[in-house]
Design an enzyme around this catalytic site. Structure first.
Site, PDB file in Angstrom:
ATOM      1  CG  ASN A  25     -17.938 -36.795 -12.778  1.00 23.36           C
ATOM      2  OD1 ASN A  25     -18.407 -37.829 -13.237  1.00 23.36           O
ATOM      3  ND2 ASN A  25     -18.637 -35.664 -12.701  1.00 23.36           N
ATOM      4  N   GLY A  40     -15.131 -30.047  -8.009  1.00 23.95           N
ATOM      5  CA  GLY A  40     -14.466 -28.799  -8.361  1.00 23.95           C
ATOM      6  C   GLY A  40     -13.061 -28.940  -8.909  1.00 23.95           C
ATOM      7  CD  GLU A  69     -23.441 -35.392 -11.894  1.00 24.68           C
ATOM      8  OE1 GLU A  69     -24.274 -36.206 -11.459  1.00 24.68           O
ATOM      9  OE2 GLU A  69     -23.745 -34.396 -12.566  1.00 24.68           O
ATOM     10  CG  HIS A  88     -20.092 -37.218 -16.536  1.00 26.15           C
ATOM     11  ND1 HIS A  88     -20.810 -36.940 -17.686  1.00 26.15           N
ATOM     12  CD2 HIS A  88     -20.443 -36.268 -15.632  1.00 26.15           C
ATOM     13  CE1 HIS A  88     -21.572 -35.874 -17.471  1.00 26.15           C
ATOM     14  NE2 HIS A  88     -21.354 -35.444 -16.236  1.00 26.15           N
TER      15      HIS A  88
END
Length: 204
Positions: A25, A40, A69, A88
């Site tokens: 992400n 997703g 997250e 990340h």
């Protein structure tokens, strides 16, 4: 602008094998709130609808469901006022060290001294849990890249381009370190070399 930048960085992360499938992400902090990739979504094929705007408590302002997250991003921004972008992902080599719970701290290249000094592994916790947030954030007080045990890695910076570069450089460092094991181990820089590099770093 932030949305376009996240989409572009997502494609670059994917093309560099720094992420895969729907893993990872990315976020950017603005005055409006935090732009973050949706749950997703694949970083390699992001579209405008895959970017969600949340506030600094993690509540959705605009868009669909944000990454699970999201609170990790929120807490990092609260702790590090100098950070405006977070990446990340789960790069193969960094994740290999994270799975083995092995810190990257060998002074073998000038780049790793100038960028990181060391890259530790934060203790394992369930993905998206408050424990994961706590375990990871405390390692980012004075570092910009941290590995997450049995998970992946996270890079923070003043802007998204620099966060991308830090992740890319960290993965290169991990790959070189791993390769040196095949040849019997790296020849580390001397204490004086490290001291000189740190002096150079502090002049910047």
């Amino acid at each position: 602008m932030q949305v376009k930048e996240i989409i572009e960085i997502g494609k670059r992360l994917y093309s560099k094998d720094l992420t895969f499938a729907t893993s990872g992400n990315v976020s950017v902090k603005t005055e409006e709130g935090i732009y973050i990739t949706a749950s997703g979504s694949s970083l390699g094929s992001l579209m405008r609808e895959n970017i969600v705007l949340i506030d600094f408590d993690g509540n959705v302002i605009a868009g669909d469901k944000p990454s699970c997250e999201k609170m990790l991003h929120v807490q990092i921004y609260k702790q590090r006022k100098d950070v405006n972008a977070i990446v990340h992902t789960h790069p193969v080599n960094l994740t290999t060290f994270a799975v083995c719970h092995k810190n990257l701290d060998e002074p073998i290249m000038s780049e790793n001294i100038l960028y990181f000094e060391d890259i530790p592994v934060a203790p394992y916790a369930m993905p998206s849990s408050s424990e994961l947030v706590d375990n990871t954030v405390k390692y980012l007080v004075d570092r910009d890249v941290v590995m997450m045990a049995n998970h992946g890695a996270i890079a923070v910076a003043k802007d998204l381009e620099l966060a991308f570069q830090k992740m890319e450089t960290a993965e290169y460092y991990a790959k070189v370190t791993l390769n040196t094991k095949i040849l019997g181990g790296a020849k580390s820089l001397s204490d004086k070399d490290v001291k000189d590099l740190l002096q150079l770093k502090n002049k910047k």
